[in-house]
Enzyme design. Structure first.
Site, PDB file in Angstrom:
ATOM      1  N   ASP A 178      -9.456  -4.607  -4.830  1.00 57.31           N
ATOM      2  CA  ASP A 178      -9.269  -4.042  -3.851  1.00 57.31           C
ATOM      3  C   ASP A 178      -9.856  -2.686  -4.157  1.00 57.31           C
ATOM      4  O   ASP A 178     -10.421  -1.492  -4.537  1.00 57.31           O
ATOM      5  CB  ASP A 178      -7.647  -2.978  -4.220  1.00 57.31           C
ATOM      6  CG  ASP A 178      -7.108  -2.806  -3.151  1.00 57.31           C
ATOM      7  OD1 ASP A 178      -7.390  -1.624  -2.259  1.00 57.31           O
ATOM      8  OD2 ASP A 178      -5.896  -2.718  -3.052  1.00 57.31           O
ATOM      9  N   HIS A 212      -7.899  -5.610  -0.577  1.00 55.22           N
ATOM     10  CA  HIS A 212      -6.678  -4.862  -0.630  1.00 55.22           C
ATOM     11  C   HIS A 212      -5.457  -5.549   0.562  1.00 55.22           C
ATOM     12  O   HIS A 212      -5.616  -5.772   2.119  1.00 55.22           O
ATOM     13  CB  HIS A 212      -6.205  -3.221   0.396  1.00 55.22           C
ATOM     14  CG  HIS A 212      -5.838  -2.363   1.012  1.00 55.22           C
ATOM     15  ND1 HIS A 212      -5.239  -2.075  -0.734  1.00 55.22           N
ATOM     16  CD2 HIS A 212      -5.200  -2.018   1.872  1.00 55.22           C
ATOM     17  CE1 HIS A 212      -4.186  -1.186  -0.071  1.00 55.22           C
ATOM     18  NE2 HIS A 212      -4.162  -1.438   1.072  1.00 55.22           N
ATOM     19  N   SER A 266       1.073  -0.855  -0.160  1.00 59.51           N
ATOM     20  CA  SER A 266       0.218   0.017  -0.040  1.00 59.51           C
ATOM     21  C   SER A 266       0.789   1.884  -0.110  1.00 59.51           C
ATOM     22  O   SER A 266       2.034   1.298  -0.742  1.00 59.51           O
ATOM     23  CB  SER A 266      -0.681  -0.321   0.975  1.00 59.51           C
ATOM     24  OG  SER A 266      -2.078   1.084   1.122  1.00 59.51           O
TER      25      SER A 266
END
Length: 137
Positions: free
Chosen positions: A94, A126, A44
């Protein structure tokens, strides 16, 4: 999820980049490990920072791994390394960093002259999956 307008300011990104650069330089100085044997990887925001930092270094790394990441602060991004291989794994489900952000990241970097960018998708949200980790290796 994240959109490009929210992505552009990235408060603190310059300080974070400088910190990572210092860590890499300290590792090189203390161990003699060449940059060409170092890898930046992250999930991320960590993946975003790995891209932003790794491609702007004066020295070429062995590679960059991005998991569910993106290119942050594109207007502040000026790559110096064009041959560093990048592997980007991203979930098709995601909701935080949606797949179009990953696809735009890949296209922006290819347009900027980056030569080795692999974007591989996985049927995950995610997160990171065992299959993704196997493919990354």
């Amino acid at each position: 999820g994240l959109d490009e307008r929210a992505n552009e300011d990235c408060k603190g990104i310059s300080e974070s980049r400088a910190r990572i650069e210092r860590i890499l330089a300290d590792e090189h100085s203390s161990t003699g490990l060449p940059y060409s044997r170092m890898l930046l990887a992250g999930f991320s925001q960590g993946g975003a920072l790995s891209l932003f930092t790794g491609l702007q270094l004066d020295q070429a790394l062995a590679g960059i791994v991005v998991l569910s990441g993106y290119l942050p602060a594109a207007s502040k991004f000026h790559p110096k390394q064009f041959k560093v291989p990048i592997w980007h794994g991203h979930g098709t489900m995601d909701p935080m960093v949606q797949l179009p952000m990953a696809e735009k990241t890949k296209q922006r970097l290819l347009d900027a002259g980056i030569e080795k960018y692999t974007l591989q998708t996985f049927p995950i949200p995610h997160s990171v999956s065992p299959e993704e980790l196997r493919k990354m290796m």
